[in-house]
Design a protein around this motif. Sequence first.
Motif, PDB file in Angstrom:
ATOM      1  N   MET A  14       2.092  -7.161 -14.681  1.00 28.86           N
ATOM      2  CA  MET A  14       1.907  -5.734 -14.940  1.00 28.86           C
ATOM      3  C   MET A  14       0.430  -5.373 -15.091  1.00 28.86           C
ATOM      4  N   VAL A  15      -0.352  -6.300 -15.645  1.00 29.22           N
ATOM      5  CA  VAL A  15      -1.779  -6.017 -15.877  1.00 29.22           C
ATOM      6  C   VAL A  15      -2.662  -6.786 -14.893  1.00 29.22           C
ATOM      7  N   ASP A  16      -2.078  -7.191 -13.785  1.00 29.90           N
ATOM      8  CA  ASP A  16      -2.851  -7.880 -12.754  1.00 29.90           C
ATOM      9  C   ASP A  16      -3.906  -6.936 -12.176  1.00 29.90           C
ATOM     10  N   ASN A  17      -4.998  -7.512 -11.690  1.00 29.51           N
ATOM     11  CA  ASN A  17      -6.008  -6.717 -11.006  1.00 29.51           C
ATOM     12  C   ASN A  17      -5.333  -5.914  -9.898  1.00 29.51           C
ATOM     13  N   PRO A  18      -5.522  -4.589  -9.854  1.00 32.63           N
ATOM     14  CA  PRO A  18      -4.792  -3.771  -8.872  1.00 32.63           C
ATOM     15  C   PRO A  18      -5.060  -4.173  -7.429  1.00 32.63           C
ATOM     16  N   VAL A  19      -6.310  -4.580  -7.134  1.00 33.83           N
ATOM     17  CA  VAL A  19      -6.624  -5.024  -5.774  1.00 33.83           C
ATOM     18  C   VAL A  19      -5.866  -6.303  -5.464  1.00 33.83           C
ATOM     19  N   ASN A  20      -5.847  -7.228  -6.428  1.00 33.30           N
ATOM     20  CA  ASN A  20      -5.126  -8.487  -6.228  1.00 33.30           C
ATOM     21  C   ASN A  20      -3.627  -8.237  -6.107  1.00 33.30           C
ATOM     22  N   GLY A  29       1.032  -8.671  -2.931  1.00 29.71           N
ATOM     23  CA  GLY A  29       2.358  -8.061  -2.889  1.00 29.71           C
ATOM     24  C   GLY A  29       3.055  -8.108  -4.234  1.00 29.71           C
ATOM     25  N   ASN A  30       2.295  -8.007  -5.333  1.00 32.14           N
ATOM     26  CA  ASN A  30       2.841  -8.003  -6.684  1.00 32.14           C
ATOM     27  C   ASN A  30       3.329  -6.590  -6.992  1.00 32.14           C
ATOM     28  N   TYR A  31       4.616  -6.315  -6.739  1.00 36.73           N
ATOM     29  CA  TYR A  31       5.128  -4.951  -6.832  1.00 36.73           C
ATOM     30  C   TYR A  31       5.211  -4.455  -8.268  1.00 36.73           C
ATOM     31  N   ILE A  32       5.391  -5.349  -9.228  1.00 36.01           N
ATOM     32  CA  ILE A  32       5.393  -4.924 -10.623  1.00 36.01           C
ATOM     33  C   ILE A  32       4.010  -4.400 -10.998  1.00 36.01           C
ATOM     34  N   GLY A  33       2.963  -5.130 -10.627  1.00 33.37           N
ATOM     35  CA  GLY A  33       1.600  -4.682 -10.879  1.00 33.37           C
ATOM     36  C   GLY A  33       1.272  -3.407 -10.117  1.00 33.37           C
ATOM     37  N   ILE A  34       1.729  -3.342  -8.877  1.00 34.37           N
ATOM     38  CA  ILE A  34       1.492  -2.144  -8.049  1.00 34.37           C
ATOM     39  C   ILE A  34       2.103  -0.912  -8.697  1.00 34.37           C
ATOM     40  N   LEU A  35       3.362  -1.025  -9.154  1.00 32.49           N
ATOM     41  CA  LEU A  35       4.018   0.102  -9.801  1.00 32.49           C
ATOM     42  C   LEU A  35       3.307   0.500 -11.094  1.00 32.49           C
ATOM     43  N   THR A  36       2.883  -0.502 -11.869  1.00 32.54           N
ATOM     44  CA  THR A  36       2.213  -0.219 -13.139  1.00 32.54           C
ATOM     45  C   THR A  36       0.925   0.564 -12.925  1.00 32.54           C
ATOM     46  N   TRP A  37       0.078   0.078 -12.011  1.00 36.36           N
ATOM     47  CA  TRP A  37      -1.203   0.738 -11.774  1.00 36.36           C
ATOM     48  C   TRP A  37      -1.020   2.078 -11.059  1.00 36.36           C
ATOM     49  N   ALA A  38      -0.052   2.156 -10.162  1.00 32.04           N
ATOM     50  CA  ALA A  38       0.197   3.419  -9.467  1.00 32.04           C
ATOM     51  C   ALA A  38       0.638   4.497 -10.457  1.00 32.04           C
ATOM     52  N   ALA A  39       1.533   4.119 -11.393  1.00 28.64           N
ATOM     53  CA  ALA A  39       1.984   5.076 -12.405  1.00 28.64           C
ATOM     54  C   ALA A  39       0.834   5.493 -13.315  1.00 28.64           C
ATOM     55  N   GLY A  72      12.697  -7.753 -10.284  1.00 28.58           N
ATOM     56  CA  GLY A  72      11.304  -8.063  -9.996  1.00 28.58           C
ATOM     57  C   GLY A  72      11.105  -8.722  -8.659  1.00 28.58           C
ATOM     58  N   SER A  73      12.179  -8.839  -7.881  1.00 28.64           N
ATOM     59  CA  SER A  73      12.038  -9.508  -6.586  1.00 28.64           C
ATOM     60  C   SER A  73      11.328  -8.599  -5.603  1.00 28.64           C
ATOM     61  N   SER A  74      10.677  -9.200  -4.641  1.00 31.12           N
ATOM     62  CA  SER A  74       9.842  -8.447  -3.703  1.00 31.12           C
ATOM     63  C   SER A  74      10.672  -7.545  -2.827  1.00 31.12           C
ATOM     64  N   GLY A  75      10.043  -6.430  -2.392  1.00 31.33           N
ATOM     65  CA  GLY A  75      10.722  -5.499  -1.505  1.00 31.33           C
ATOM     66  C   GLY A  75      10.586  -5.845  -0.042  1.00 31.33           C
ATOM     67  N   VAL A  76      10.160  -7.084   0.270  1.00 30.12           N
ATOM     68  CA  VAL A  76      10.029  -7.519   1.654  1.00 30.12           C
ATOM     69  C   VAL A  76      11.008  -8.652   1.929  1.00 30.12           C
ATOM     70  N   ALA A  77      11.100  -9.039   3.201  1.00 35.06           N
ATOM     71  CA  ALA A  77      12.113 -10.004   3.627  1.00 35.06           C
ATOM     72  C   ALA A  77      12.048 -11.300   2.834  1.00 35.06           C
ATOM     73  N   GLY A  78      13.213 -11.773   2.340  1.00 30.37           N
ATOM     74  CA  GLY A  78      13.298 -13.044   1.638  1.00 30.37           C
ATOM     75  C   GLY A  78      12.795 -13.016   0.221  1.00 30.37           C
ATOM     76  N   LEU A  93       0.833  -1.206   0.000  1.00 30.28           N
ATOM     77  CA  LEU A  93       0.000   0.000   0.000  1.00 30.28           C
ATOM     78  C   LEU A  93       0.868   1.256   0.000  1.00 30.28           C
ATOM     79  N   LEU A  94       1.962   1.215   0.741  1.00 30.59           N
ATOM     80  CA  LEU A  94       2.868   2.359   0.807  1.00 30.59           C
ATOM     81  C   LEU A  94       3.434   2.681  -0.571  1.00 30.59           C
ATOM     82  N   VAL A  95       3.946   1.672  -1.276  1.00 33.63           N
ATOM     83  CA  VAL A  95       4.522   1.885  -2.600  1.00 33.63           C
ATOM     84  C   VAL A  95       3.461   2.425  -3.560  1.00 33.63           C
ATOM     85  N   PHE A  96       2.262   1.830  -3.520  1.00 35.89           N
ATOM     86  CA  PHE A  96       1.174   2.239  -4.414  1.00 35.89           C
ATOM     87  C   PHE A  96       0.810   3.711  -4.212  1.00 35.89           C
TER      88      PHE A  96
END
Length: 402
Positions: A136-142, A147-157, A340-346, A60-63
């Motif tokens: 990139m075109v994943d449902n923004p809510v999903n 935690g799909n950061y690529i999708g989050i960045l795409t929709w946020a932009a 494309g790796s997640s911004g969270v632990a591991g 949510l923060l990144v979005f």
Amino acid sequence: MSLSNKPSLLHMYMNGNIVLQIVVGILLGTCLAFVSPELASKASLLGTLFVKALKAIAPLLVFVLVMASIANHKKTQKTFIKPVLFLYMAGTLIASVTAVIFSFAFPSTLNLLTSNVDQVAPEGVSEVLQALVFNMVDNPVNALVQGNYIGILTWAAALGFGLSKGSETTKNVLQNLADSVTSVVNVVIRLAPFGIFGLVANTIASTGIEALLDYSHLLLVLISAMLFIALVTNPLLVFIATRRNPYPLVFTCLKESGITAFFTRSSAANIPVNMALCERLKLNEDTYSVSIPLGATINMGGAAITITVLTLAAVNTLNIPIDFVTAVLLSLVAAISACGSSGVAGGSLLLIPLACSLFNIPNDIAMQVVATGFILGVIQDSAETALNSSTDVLFTAAACKN
């Protein structure tokens, strides 16, 4: 000072030195693990709650931050996004090639044990590229839930560009929302000492110090490669960009961003820390408001090192012949995958099977390597996150000050 004006314990804690508090949490967790392993395993609840809170708020923060920063950007304002992106890509690539060099100079092997890790990892390059496009075109809510950061960045932009044509009132609401989410993350980070207390206690109680000692050589290679990037190649890139002595800036970023990221183990959760540091450094706000959230997702030099070193350790263990050029090709894949790796632990560990697939290593063996990564993660993941997050500020500052 009267008793009525004396600060409460909560106020003293929330305004105390978080690094010192985290160190105390680590020491207490270690002591509990040795004194009472049973209580230490129960203390893992604190660690689980902390990690879940980070994973919940980070997407949510990144979005919100990316959407608000793009929406509030004025076309007449100068930004330095392109130089920052170049430094991000160059730094990640150099990190992965450095990992190859260290792996050849100090070859490591693994004890491949049965793993309980059951996550599904990508099995080929084409599958990863296809998944990248679909993400990139994943449902923004999903995307937020998973935690799909690529999708989050795409929709946020996309939403940010759309809302940039909105009224000033709408833009102010977005900025207020971003500030509110940032304040929530700051509260979560202040709870880090309790979460780390639980994580350390449970990890040492369940695996013991011996689990780390068995992989001391591999861990030393990983940490050495990361230190080399932090203290040699990154400063060199900053010097090329600014033509100034890079080390005062390097040490500032490591101290004020890297230490916090080391203990929170989340580049995304460390975004508010980095934003505040950029403000103190008097950097261009229109640049860092975009580059810092973006860097938490795509600037993954530490992740590229982890993927490359652990994969080459598996190659050595299985006696698979490999030349340096092939290993460098691996590093290229690792660098791209790490973005494309997640911004969270591991987040980088589940990309290891992708690199292993280049050498026809079976997926079940590759997942055992992932399990090894989780054992090393007590130190490795912390160092990786510290490198990634501090570099976000370092490269942003280098671009703004050139």
